[in-house]
Write a protein that holds these residues in place. Structure first.
Motif, PDB file in Angstrom:
ATOM      1  N   ALA A   1     -18.225  85.256 -18.675  1.00  0.00           N
ATOM      2  CA  ALA A   1     -18.143  84.846 -17.266  1.00  0.00           C
ATOM      3  C   ALA A   1     -17.721  83.393 -17.098  1.00  0.00           C
ATOM      4  O   ALA A   1     -16.851  83.078 -16.285  1.00  0.00           O
ATOM      5  N   ARG A   2     -18.313  82.526 -17.882  1.00  0.00           N
ATOM      6  CA  ARG A   2     -18.002  81.103 -17.743  1.00  0.00           C
ATOM      7  C   ARG A   2     -16.562  80.831 -18.104  1.00  0.00           C
ATOM      8  O   ARG A   2     -15.919  79.937 -17.549  1.00  0.00           O
ATOM      9  N   MET A   3     -16.069  81.597 -19.040  1.00  0.00           N
ATOM     10  CA  MET A   3     -14.697  81.385 -19.473  1.00  0.00           C
ATOM     11  C   MET A   3     -13.728  81.779 -18.361  1.00  0.00           C
ATOM     12  O   MET A   3     -12.642  81.227 -18.242  1.00  0.00           O
ATOM     13  N   VAL A   4     -14.136  82.721 -17.537  1.00  0.00           N
ATOM     14  CA  VAL A   4     -13.281  83.149 -16.435  1.00  0.00           C
ATOM     15  C   VAL A   4     -13.075  81.972 -15.490  1.00  0.00           C
ATOM     16  O   VAL A   4     -11.956  81.692 -15.056  1.00  0.00           O
ATOM     17  N   GLY A   5     -14.153  81.281 -15.204  1.00  0.00           N
ATOM     18  CA  GLY A   5     -14.053  80.125 -14.313  1.00  0.00           C
ATOM     19  C   GLY A   5     -13.132  79.081 -14.920  1.00  0.00           C
ATOM     20  O   GLY A   5     -12.298  78.489 -14.238  1.00  0.00           O
ATOM     21  N   ARG A   6     -13.274  78.897 -16.218  1.00  0.00           N
ATOM     22  CA  ARG A   6     -12.448  77.897 -16.899  1.00  0.00           C
ATOM     23  C   ARG A   6     -10.988  78.340 -16.883  1.00  0.00           C
ATOM     24  O   ARG A   6     -10.080  77.545 -16.680  1.00  0.00           O
ATOM     25  N   ALA A   7     -10.798  79.632 -17.083  1.00  0.00           N
ATOM     26  CA  ALA A   7      -9.431  80.181 -17.105  1.00  0.00           C
ATOM     27  C   ALA A   7      -8.761  80.025 -15.743  1.00  0.00           C
ATOM     28  O   ALA A   7      -7.568  79.741 -15.660  1.00  0.00           O
ATOM     29  N   LEU A   8      -9.527  80.207 -14.698  1.00  0.00           N
ATOM     30  CA  LEU A   8      -8.957  80.083 -13.354  1.00  0.00           C
ATOM     31  C   LEU A   8      -8.513  78.650 -13.127  1.00  0.00           C
ATOM     32  O   LEU A   8      -7.481  78.398 -12.526  1.00  0.00           O
ATOM     33  N   GLY A   9      -9.308  77.732 -13.631  1.00  0.00           N
ATOM     34  CA  GLY A   9      -8.956  76.324 -13.467  1.00  0.00           C
ATOM     35  C   GLY A   9      -7.688  75.969 -14.225  1.00  0.00           C
ATOM     36  O   GLY A   9      -6.929  75.108 -13.817  1.00  0.00           O
ATOM     37  N   ARG A  10      -7.463  76.680 -15.321  1.00  0.00           N
ATOM     38  CA  ARG A  10      -6.276  76.414 -16.144  1.00  0.00           C
ATOM     39  C   ARG A  10      -5.085  77.274 -15.755  1.00  0.00           C
ATOM     40  O   ARG A  10      -4.008  77.122 -16.317  1.00  0.00           O
ATOM     41  N   ALA A  11      -5.297  78.185 -14.834  1.00  0.00           N
ATOM     42  CA  ALA A  11      -4.214  79.096 -14.449  1.00  0.00           C
ATOM     43  C   ALA A  11      -3.030  78.362 -13.836  1.00  0.00           C
ATOM     44  O   ALA A  11      -3.179  77.587 -12.908  1.00  0.00           O
ATOM     45  N   PRO A  12      -1.834  78.629 -14.373  1.00  0.00           N
ATOM     46  CA  PRO A  12      -0.602  78.018 -13.856  1.00  0.00           C
ATOM     47  C   PRO A  12      -0.424  78.428 -12.398  1.00  0.00           C
ATOM     48  O   PRO A  12      -0.621  79.586 -12.062  1.00  0.00           O
ATOM     49  N   ALA A  13      -0.060  77.495 -11.565  1.00  0.00           N
ATOM     50  CA  ALA A  13       0.119  77.783 -10.140  1.00  0.00           C
ATOM     51  C   ALA A  13       1.156  78.862  -9.895  1.00  0.00           C
ATOM     52  O   ALA A  13       1.037  79.653  -8.967  1.00  0.00           O
ATOM     53  N   GLU A  14       2.170  78.900 -10.746  1.00  0.00           N
ATOM     54  CA  GLU A  14       3.252  79.872 -10.536  1.00  0.00           C
ATOM     55  C   GLU A  14       2.798  81.321 -10.654  1.00  0.00           C
ATOM     56  O   GLU A  14       3.475  82.235 -10.222  1.00  0.00           O
ATOM     57  N   LEU A  15       1.640  81.513 -11.262  1.00  0.00           N
ATOM     58  CA  LEU A  15       1.128  82.877 -11.379  1.00  0.00           C
ATOM     59  C   LEU A  15       0.646  83.377 -10.022  1.00  0.00           C
ATOM     60  O   LEU A  15       0.506  84.573  -9.796  1.00  0.00           O
TER      61      LEU A  15
END
Length: 126
Positions: free
Chosen positions: A38-52
């Motif tokens: 779960a925590r990694m999901v939050g981290r992943a969202l923060g790192r998600a490229p805007a273009e996605l």
DNA sequence: CGTGTGACTGACC
DNA sequence: AGGTCAGCCACAC
């Protein structure tokens, strides 16, 4: 398996959350094959490229609550975008029994992965 | 390389 | 309904 590879699976799952529905961090993590991520999901969202153009606002915590700090800009934006999709948000909280996403087999199988899935390395199984 | 942290969660109290 | 704790794991120091 690289960290980036895990993030990509998370992004893929977030991407298939249908409009008007919401999912929890834990749910996305599980769908991505990381039961306790779960925590990694939050981290992943923060790192998600805007273009996605990920529908990140459809991801809430297990309580159906917005996980961002209530006084933050993101909190307000998330609440606004949720309501924009017809999701009822009361005090930063959403009724999961009504708006919670229930992934269907089709969505899981025919989701973003499949034909044009960007999977250079290829998983070791499946 | 050890420690602390956090867009989390479930178990307990 | 709220507070604490222990897992969780990538990341910053």
């Amino acid at each position: 398996m690289s960290t980036d590879g895990r993030y990509r699976r998370i992004w893929n799952q977030v991407a298939i959350i249908p409009p008007g529905k919401v999912a929890s961090y834990g749910q996305i993590a599980q769908l991505a094959g990381m039961p306790r991520g779960a925590r990694m999901v939050g981290r992943a969202l923060g790192r998600a490229p805007a273009e996605l153009k990920l529908p990140w606002h459809r991801v809430l915590n297990a309580q159906g609550r917005i996980a961002l700090p209530p006084d933050s800009r993101g909190y307000q934006r998330q609440q606004e975008q949720l309501q924009q999709e017809g999701i009822e948000v009361i005090s930063g909280r959403v009724d999961l029994s009504r708006f919670g996403w229930r992934p269907t087999l089709d969505e899981l199988v025919w989701g973003p992965g499949m034909l044009s899935d960007s999977d250079p390395g290829g998983e070791s199984g499946a």
